[in-house]
Write a protein that holds these residues in place. Structure first.
Motif, mmCIF file in Angstrom:
data_model
loop_
_atom_site.group_PDB
_atom_site.id
_atom_site.type_symbol
_atom_site.label_atom_id
_atom_site.label_comp_id
_atom_site.label_asym_id
_atom_site.label_seq_id
_atom_site.Cartn_x
_atom_site.Cartn_y
_atom_site.Cartn_z
ATOM 1 N N PHE A 169 0.904 -1.057 -0.026
ATOM 2 C CA PHE A 169 0.048 -0.031 0.078
ATOM 3 C C PHE A 169 0.772 1.192 0.096
ATOM 4 N N GLY A 170 0.419 2.133 -0.827
ATOM 5 C CA GLY A 170 1.397 3.524 -1.084
ATOM 6 C C GLY A 170 0.575 4.462 -1.546
ATOM 7 N N PRO A 171 0.959 5.963 -1.544
ATOM 8 C CA PRO A 171 0.375 6.928 -2.251
ATOM 9 C C PRO A 171 0.446 6.924 -3.635
ATOM 10 N N ASN A 172 1.512 6.314 -4.399
ATOM 11 C CA ASN A 172 1.506 6.335 -5.619
ATOM 12 C C ASN A 172 0.539 5.213 -6.320
ATOM 13 N N LEU A 173 -0.354 4.578 -5.692
ATOM 14 C CA LEU A 173 -1.140 3.432 -6.590
ATOM 15 C C LEU A 173 -2.384 4.119 -7.063
ATOM 16 N N ASP A 174 -2.958 3.405 -7.960
ATOM 17 C CA ASP A 174 -4.316 3.574 -8.483
ATOM 18 C C ASP A 174 -5.118 2.976 -7.560
ATOM 19 N N HIS A 175 -5.549 3.684 -6.678
ATOM 20 C CA HIS A 175 -6.345 2.566 -5.566
ATOM 21 C C HIS A 175 -7.585 2.399 -6.256
ATOM 22 N N PHE A 176 -8.300 3.138 -6.715
ATOM 23 C CA PHE A 176 -9.555 2.754 -7.255
ATOM 24 C C PHE A 176 -9.646 1.536 -8.313
ATOM 25 N N GLU A 177 -8.542 1.824 -9.153
ATOM 26 C CA GLU A 177 -8.255 0.406 -9.988
ATOM 27 C C GLU A 177 -8.027 -0.752 -9.236
ATOM 28 N N ILE A 178 -7.359 -0.673 -8.233
ATOM 29 C CA ILE A 178 -7.088 -1.972 -7.603
ATOM 30 C C ILE A 178 -8.278 -2.406 -6.744
ATOM 31 N N LEU A 179 -9.090 -1.348 -6.124
ATOM 32 C CA LEU A 179 -10.301 -1.993 -5.705
ATOM 33 C C LEU A 179 -11.344 -2.401 -6.586
ATOM 34 N N ARG A 180 -11.470 -1.655 -7.659
ATOM 35 C CA ARG A 180 -12.367 -2.072 -8.659
ATOM 36 C C ARG A 180 -11.869 -3.636 -9.208
ATOM 37 N N SER A 181 -10.621 -3.618 -9.451
ATOM 38 C CA SER A 181 -10.467 -5.094 -9.962
ATOM 39 C C SER A 181 -10.709 -6.012 -9.021
ATOM 40 N N CYS A 182 -10.411 -5.922 -7.806
ATOM 41 C CA CYS A 182 -10.558 -6.966 -6.657
ATOM 42 C C CYS A 182 -12.091 -7.181 -6.685
ATOM 43 N N VAL A 183 -12.816 -6.260 -6.599
ATOM 44 C CA VAL A 183 -14.315 -6.484 -6.537
ATOM 45 C C VAL A 183 -14.738 -7.251 -7.825
ATOM 46 N N GLU A 184 -14.482 -6.857 -8.677
ATOM 47 C CA GLU A 184 -15.019 -7.523 -9.831
ATOM 48 C C GLU A 184 -14.382 -9.112 -10.032
ATOM 49 N N SER A 185 -13.318 -9.271 -9.399
ATOM 50 C CA SER A 185 -12.667 -10.678 -9.386
ATOM 51 C C SER A 185 -13.724 -11.328 -8.600
ATOM 52 N N CYS A 186 -14.312 -10.697 -7.564
ATOM 53 C CA CYS A 186 -15.187 -11.394 -6.536
ATOM 54 C C CYS A 186 -16.605 -11.470 -7.119
ATOM 55 N N LYS A 187 -16.785 -11.130 -8.470
ATOM 56 C CA LYS A 187 -18.043 -11.169 -9.131
ATOM 57 C C LYS A 187 -19.344 -10.147 -8.600
ATOM 58 N N GLU A 188 -18.577 -8.940 -8.182
ATOM 59 C CA GLU A 188 -19.396 -7.917 -7.654
ATOM 60 C C GLU A 188 -18.876 -6.580 -8.103
ATOM 61 N N THR A 189 -19.683 -5.554 -7.997
ATOM 62 C CA THR A 189 -19.541 -4.282 -8.508
ATOM 63 C C THR A 189 -19.637 -3.037 -7.343
ATOM 64 N N LYS A 240 -8.825 5.266 -1.784
ATOM 65 C CA LYS A 240 -7.581 5.298 -0.933
ATOM 66 C C LYS A 240 -8.209 4.920 0.537
ATOM 67 N N GLU A 241 -9.053 5.581 1.163
ATOM 68 C CA GLU A 241 -9.509 5.143 2.320
ATOM 69 C C GLU A 241 -10.320 3.795 2.532
ATOM 70 N N ALA A 242 -10.802 3.379 1.689
ATOM 71 C CA ALA A 242 -11.568 1.997 1.732
ATOM 72 C C ALA A 242 -10.426 1.201 1.709
ATOM 73 N N LEU A 243 -9.419 1.234 0.901
ATOM 74 C CA LEU A 243 -8.311 0.261 0.779
ATOM 75 C C LEU A 243 -7.589 0.163 2.398
ATOM 76 N N LYS A 244 -7.265 1.351 3.019
ATOM 77 C CA LYS A 244 -6.950 1.339 4.245
ATOM 78 C C LYS A 244 -7.557 0.394 5.313
ATOM 79 N N VAL A 245 -8.879 0.024 4.975
ATOM 80 C CA VAL A 245 -9.559 -0.961 5.883
ATOM 81 C C VAL A 245 -9.239 -2.343 5.504
ATOM 82 N N PHE A 246 -8.205 -2.440 4.682
ATOM 83 C CA PHE A 246 -7.890 -3.885 4.396
ATOM 84 C C PHE A 246 -6.348 -4.124 4.630
ATOM 85 N N GLN A 247 -5.836 -3.240 5.526
ATOM 86 C CA GLN A 247 -4.581 -3.353 5.944
ATOM 87 C C GLN A 247 -4.305 -4.162 7.342
#
Length: 298
Positions: A169-189, A240-247
């Motif tokens: 986890f870091g400030p230079n990531l595309d946080h939304f793209e990471i979250l979106r791709s993980c959610v879609e990999s779990c068959k959800e939106t 970004k705030e959402a991904l912090k919950v997964f730390q």
């Protein structure tokens, strides 16, 4: 008239002629959507694709995220009776014009909010009694956290692996793209709701009124809020705030108290193991107002 095709038949025929499009669109279905809800939201998506010129079939984009978010907002309004800022309501009404939902729920509103769903005003049940509104508070069902927890356990693992592959986890990531791709990999939106900052009630005196606020939900569970100069920046910060919950070592779905339109409500919230010294940001959406109506007849 006999022989005329319904809108559902027309859409099904169109998708039958475009199997790749059909397969792609079906990935946007939420596991908790009924057939009726998904058929209607699918039509909303298909009807409005041309309104997003940068949207490309099979390619993730901000335009696709925007369309999917609006489709969820539209479906929440039609099937759950959720209300949103007037400019958003006007937008989804325009986009949904012409879509016919057979036997759509009827939501009667009063000064206290939504009164009824499903049964039409004055309708009687099989016993001859008129439907009565339950006095149970609106909010998620008490068993909802347990029902949602298995999905978020899977999502936690998907996010963990994604972050490891991205170097952490870091400030230079595309946080939304990471979250979106993980959610879609779990068959959800995900559902993103945007509100101009100037429309948020109760801001501290002197707080800037410029910019937007974004709230992200998944399976009706609140996972993050962000502020930014525009919708894209607000979405990035919310992600970004959402991904912090997964730390932490795990995530947990709980029913928590939040403020919504000046009132305290019970909301489904995704939490980590860290103690919270402050409350949650005000809710921008509330998909549980219809819960008070499940026991409407007696």
């Amino acid at each position: 008239m006999a022989g005329e095709k319904s809108e559902e038949d027309t859409v099904s025929e169109y998708l039958g002629q475009n199997p790749e499009l059909a397969q792609w669109v079906d990935t946007f279905r939420s596991y908790c959507e009924s057939n009726k809800q998904w058929v209607a939201r699918r039509e909303f998506i298909l009807r409005n694709m041309e309104a997003f010129p940068t949207l490309e079939h099979g390619v993730p984009s901000s335009s696709l995220d925007r369309l999917l978010s609006l489709s969820m907002v539209w479906a929440n309004n039609v099937f759950l009776g959720c209300s949103y800022p007037q400019d958003v309501m006007d937008k989804i009404k325009e986009m949904g014009d012409g879509i016919v939902v057979q036997d759509a729920p009827v939501h009667k509103t009063t000064k206290d909010g939504i009164l009824g769903r499903g049964k039409r005003e004055g309708e009687v049940d099989s016993s001859g009694k008129r439907a009565k509104s339950s006095t149970r508070k609106s909010g998620p069902h008490p068993q909802a956290p347990l029902e949602h927890q298995p999905f978020f356990n899977r999502l936690y693992k998907a996010v963990a692996w994604k972050l490891v592959s991205a170097g952490g986890f870091g400030p230079n990531l595309d946080h939304f793209e990471i979250l979106r791709s993980c959610v879609e990999s779990c068959k959800e939106t995900m559902a993103c709701v945007y509100v101009p900052l100037k429309d948020i009630a109760g801001l501290p005196a002197g707080r800037t009124q410029e910019g937007h606020v974004c709230e992200i939900r998944c399976q009706t569970v609140y996972i993050g809020t962000g502020y930014g100069r525009d919708e894209a920046a607000a979405k990035a910060m919310a992600s970004k705030e959402a991904l912090k919950v997964f730390q932490g070592r795990k995530v947990t779905v709980k029913i928590c108290r939040r403020r919504y339109k000046g009132k305290d409500v019970e909301d489904l919230v995704l939490l980590d193991e860290q103690p919270r010294s402050q409350g949650f940001p005000p809710a921008l959406s509330y998909p549980f107002q219809d819960e008070q109506l499940e026991e409407a007849s007696s």
